[in-house]
Design a protein around this motif. Structure first.
Motif, mmCIF file in Angstrom:
data_model
loop_
_atom_site.group_PDB
_atom_site.id
_atom_site.type_symbol
_atom_site.label_atom_id
_atom_site.label_comp_id
_atom_site.label_asym_id
_atom_site.label_seq_id
_atom_site.Cartn_x
_atom_site.Cartn_y
_atom_site.Cartn_z
ATOM 1 N N ILE A 116 0.814 -1.207 0.000
ATOM 2 C CA ILE A 116 0.000 0.000 0.000
ATOM 3 C C ILE A 116 0.856 1.270 0.000
ATOM 4 O O ILE A 116 0.360 2.360 0.290
ATOM 5 C CB ILE A 116 -0.981 0.018 1.194
ATOM 6 C CG1 ILE A 116 -0.250 -0.165 2.514
ATOM 7 C CG2 ILE A 116 -2.041 -1.053 1.013
ATOM 8 C CD1 ILE A 116 -1.154 -0.016 3.745
ATOM 9 N N ARG A 117 2.129 1.121 -0.348
ATOM 10 C CA ARG A 117 3.033 2.254 -0.540
ATOM 11 C C ARG A 117 3.950 1.907 -1.711
ATOM 12 O O ARG A 117 3.828 0.875 -2.328
ATOM 13 C CB ARG A 117 3.835 2.563 0.727
ATOM 14 C CG ARG A 117 3.005 3.042 1.901
ATOM 15 C CD ARG A 117 2.342 4.371 1.659
ATOM 16 N NE ARG A 117 1.661 4.898 2.851
ATOM 17 C CZ ARG A 117 0.404 4.651 3.165
ATOM 18 N NH1 ARG A 117 -0.335 3.843 2.413
ATOM 19 N NH2 ARG A 117 -0.141 5.195 4.254
ATOM 20 N N TYR A 118 4.902 2.775 -2.029
ATOM 21 C CA TYR A 118 5.757 2.537 -3.183
ATOM 22 C C TYR A 118 6.631 1.290 -3.034
ATOM 23 O O TYR A 118 6.700 0.446 -3.921
ATOM 24 C CB TYR A 118 6.668 3.751 -3.432
ATOM 25 C CG TYR A 118 5.988 4.900 -4.113
ATOM 26 C CD1 TYR A 118 5.518 4.803 -5.416
ATOM 27 C CD2 TYR A 118 5.819 6.117 -3.450
ATOM 28 C CE1 TYR A 118 4.897 5.871 -6.044
ATOM 29 C CE2 TYR A 118 5.199 7.195 -4.065
ATOM 30 C CZ TYR A 118 4.747 7.065 -5.369
ATOM 31 O OH TYR A 118 4.137 8.125 -5.985
ATOM 32 N N SER A 119 7.343 1.175 -1.920
ATOM 33 C CA SER A 119 8.282 0.070 -1.749
ATOM 34 C C SER A 119 7.566 -1.270 -1.650
ATOM 35 O O SER A 119 6.480 -1.372 -1.068
ATOM 36 C CB SER A 119 9.119 0.279 -0.479
ATOM 37 O OG SER A 119 9.892 -0.867 -0.192
ATOM 38 N N SER A 120 8.204 -2.292 -2.193
ATOM 39 C CA SER A 120 7.656 -3.637 -2.103
ATOM 40 C C SER A 120 7.828 -4.244 -0.719
ATOM 41 O O SER A 120 7.263 -5.303 -0.431
ATOM 42 C CB SER A 120 8.345 -4.543 -3.131
ATOM 43 O OG SER A 120 8.092 -4.105 -4.439
ATOM 44 N N SER A 151 12.132 2.873 -5.003
ATOM 45 C CA SER A 151 11.885 2.690 -3.571
ATOM 46 C C SER A 151 12.324 1.306 -3.095
ATOM 47 O O SER A 151 12.924 1.172 -2.018
ATOM 48 C CB SER A 151 10.398 2.897 -3.274
ATOM 49 O OG SER A 151 10.027 4.240 -3.469
ATOM 50 N N THR A 152 12.039 0.285 -3.882
ATOM 51 C CA THR A 152 12.412 -1.069 -3.483
ATOM 52 C C THR A 152 13.918 -1.257 -3.519
ATOM 53 O O THR A 152 14.492 -1.927 -2.653
ATOM 54 C CB THR A 152 11.719 -2.103 -4.381
ATOM 55 O OG1 THR A 152 10.299 -1.927 -4.291
ATOM 56 C CG2 THR A 152 12.067 -3.523 -3.972
ATOM 57 N N LEU A 153 14.569 -0.664 -4.517
ATOM 58 C CA LEU A 153 16.026 -0.759 -4.591
ATOM 59 C C LEU A 153 16.674 -0.152 -3.354
ATOM 60 O O LEU A 153 17.541 -0.778 -2.719
ATOM 61 C CB LEU A 153 16.523 -0.052 -5.855
ATOM 62 C CG LEU A 153 18.036 0.189 -5.952
ATOM 63 C CD1 LEU A 153 18.810 -1.112 -5.794
ATOM 64 C CD2 LEU A 153 18.380 0.867 -7.262
#
Length: 205
Positions: A116-120, A151-153
């Motif tokens: 529910i946000r950018y990052s996984s 964001s996940t990176l």
């Protein structure tokens, strides 16, 4: 005090250990895929990469962004991006727009999480699931480069994963933003490769 910028590594490992590797296909869902330039070709490249990692014995993770009514209600007005999503009641978790593209349909044994946000990672149990499987290497593919991929990176690099970004398995609605991130920003935190290079790394394992 300014934090020094790490010098990008010019050395990419010559192999990937499939048993400790997961490819994350992020936000490849019906409401987002059409936003990518040349979306059909992008999906086909990612599908090929998924097939390669799966055939080598690696793990596939699927990440989608989707909201329940409670999730919308809990978004604070301080959140610039997701206040708009909540106000418009976008990406309901049972809606068509939030479902994973049928061409990349998850299979038994895959990891599937809803964020529910950018990052996984920040609003899911993805890190715990990866840790339970002994995974220390991630291959990132996603839409968009400036959203979920960036964001996940940053999140996973801070958690000490070895991270690869698929330059031709990510896309952004703004091609120039994609180029700057892939060429200028990502190399300080990850190995930037394409899907052909991924296949070679897997075959050399």
């Amino acid at each position: 005090m300014t934090t020094p910028t790490p010098t990008p590594s010019t050395i990419t490992p010559s192999t990937i250990n499939p048993g400790r590797t997961a490819l994350l296909a992020m936000d490849f869902q019906n409401g987002i895929v059409p936003l990518a330039p040349d979306a059909d070709a992008l999906v086909e490249r990612v599908k090929g990469a998924i097939d390669d990692v799966r055939a080598a014995g690696g793990t596939i993770g699927h990440v989608r962004v989707a909201f329940t009514e409670n999730d919308w209600a809990a978004v604070p007005e301080t959140n610039k991006s997701f206040t708009a999503v909540a106000t418009a009641r976008m990406l309901h978790h049972e809606g068509t727009a939030s479902q994973i593209d049928e061409r990349l349909r998850p299979q038994d044994g895959d990891i599937v999480v809803r964020k529910i946000r950018y990052s996984s990672v920040s609003t899911t149990d993805l890190h715990d699931q990866l840790t339970d499987r002994g995974i220390d290497t991630l291959v990132l593919a996603g839409i968009s480069t400036s959203g979920v991929v960036l964001s996940t990176l940053i999140d996973t690099a801070d958690r000490d994963y070895r991270v690869y970004v698929l330059s031709d398995g990510t896309a952004d609605p703004d091609p120039e933003t994609h180029r700057v991130l892939v060429d200028k920003v990502f190399p300080s935190r990850a190995h930037v490769i394409d899907t052909t290079e991924l296949r070679g790394l897997l075959q050399s394992a």
